[in-house]
Structure formats: C-alpha cells, structure tokens
Design an enzyme around this catalytic site. Structure first.
Site, PDB file in Angstrom:
ATOM      1  N   CYS A   9      18.861  11.176  -4.681  1.00  0.00           N
ATOM      2  CA  CYS A   9      19.390  12.408  -5.280  1.00  0.00           C
ATOM      3  C   CYS A   9      18.196  13.321  -5.543  1.00  0.00           C
ATOM      4  CB  CYS A   9      20.245  12.135  -6.524  1.00  0.00           C
ATOM      5  SG  CYS A   9      19.356  11.563  -7.973  1.00  0.00           S
ATOM      6  N   ARG A  15      22.308  10.320 -10.682  1.00  0.00           N
ATOM      7  CA  ARG A  15      23.178   9.804  -9.622  1.00  0.00           C
ATOM      8  C   ARG A  15      22.590   8.656  -8.827  1.00  0.00           C
ATOM      9  NH1 ARG A  15      24.205  15.371  -6.697  1.00  0.00           N
ATOM     10  NH2 ARG A  15      22.046  15.597  -7.356  1.00  0.00           N
ATOM     11  N   ASP A 119      25.825  16.992  -9.206  1.00  0.00           N
ATOM     12  CA  ASP A 119      24.795  16.600 -10.169  1.00  0.00           C
ATOM     13  C   ASP A 119      25.272  16.875 -11.598  1.00  0.00           C
ATOM     14  OD1 ASP A 119      22.484  15.960 -11.502  1.00  0.00           O
ATOM     15  OD2 ASP A 119      21.193  17.322 -10.360  1.00  0.00           O
TER      16      ASP A 119
END
Length: 146
Positions: A9, A15, A119
């Site tokens: 990420c 994440r 996100d």
C-alpha cells in the site's frame, strides 16, 4: 507456485499490514510480508501499524503487533513471487520503483471485481471497517485461488 507474497500500500501502516496478516492466517504455509510505496517519503519506516487498524484486526482475531513499516524497493520485489497492491494506481507507482516486477503484480481485490481498497488513514472507524471488510473478502478469495 506463489509461496512468497508481498502486500503493498502507500505507507505500510494500515492496509498492507492488515492484508499481510489476514493472508498469513489463511495461508500459514506461505511466506507473506508487506511494504509501502511511500513509507520512506512519509517518514513511516519502522513505525508500527496504525492504532485503529490494529484494534479492528484484533477484534477479528488478527494480530498486527510487531509490524514495522518498510519501504518498497526493487530488491524487495525481486524476493517475491506475487505482489498484491491495494489500488490500481499503485501498479504505476510500483512499476516506477521496480519495472521488472510488473508481470507478477496484481490487485489485492482482483477476485472481488478488481476492486480498489480505499486508504482509511486518518479517517473514521467506519472507513477502517470498510477497508477491513474488503481486505478480508479479498484475502479469502486469494486463499481459494492459491
């Protein structure tokens, strides 16, 4: 086969560590790690997972303790058979860091309609819950494929 999987990420604190640990739980025989495209630029290298990400993961019996954010590099990419990114835009960012890794890079949400996983950083608990649900659903789909 895909025995070494890297989950990617942006900052490697929300994440990707969650994706890494959920996959690890589903595929204990595989070597799974995570990294961030901009962990260095964001000053996050060495940082632990985000508190909200850690809390939500724990509520789902996933342990993020001990995680330390690391920067994605071409040498790191070279060590893995499969690289999973959270958003389509991450493909380009990854390709600029490690062009040779493009062929083994896919979306984490590949098997849930090629969905991006947004996100949740610095957002509400609901944003984290939404991201977590997508990560879990995606990881389960990957576990079936692998």
């Amino acid at each position: 086969m895909f025995n070494k999987i890297l989950v990617v990420c942006v900052g490697n604190i929300c994440r990707s560590p969650t994706g890494e640990r959920v996959l690890q739980k589903l595929l204990p025989e595989k070597h799974i790690a995570s990294a961030g495209i901009a962990a260095e630029k964001s000053g996050l290298v060495g940082k632990s997972a985000d508190n909200m990400a850690t809390e939500l993961a724990a509520e789902n019996d996933v342990d993020l303790t001990g995680h330390q954010a690391q920067q994605l590099t071409s040498s790191l990419c070279a060590q893995y058979d499969l690289i999973l990114v959270m958003e389509k835009g991450h493909m380009e960012a990854l390709t600029s860091i490690a062009p040779e890794a493009r062929g083994k890079t896919m979306l984490f949400g590949q098997w849930i309609g090629q969905q991006d996983i947004p996100d949740p950083f610095r957002q509400s608990r609901e944003a984290f819950e939404h991201a977590y649900q997508l990560i879990e659903k995606s990881a389960e789909a990957w576990a079936k494929k692998l």
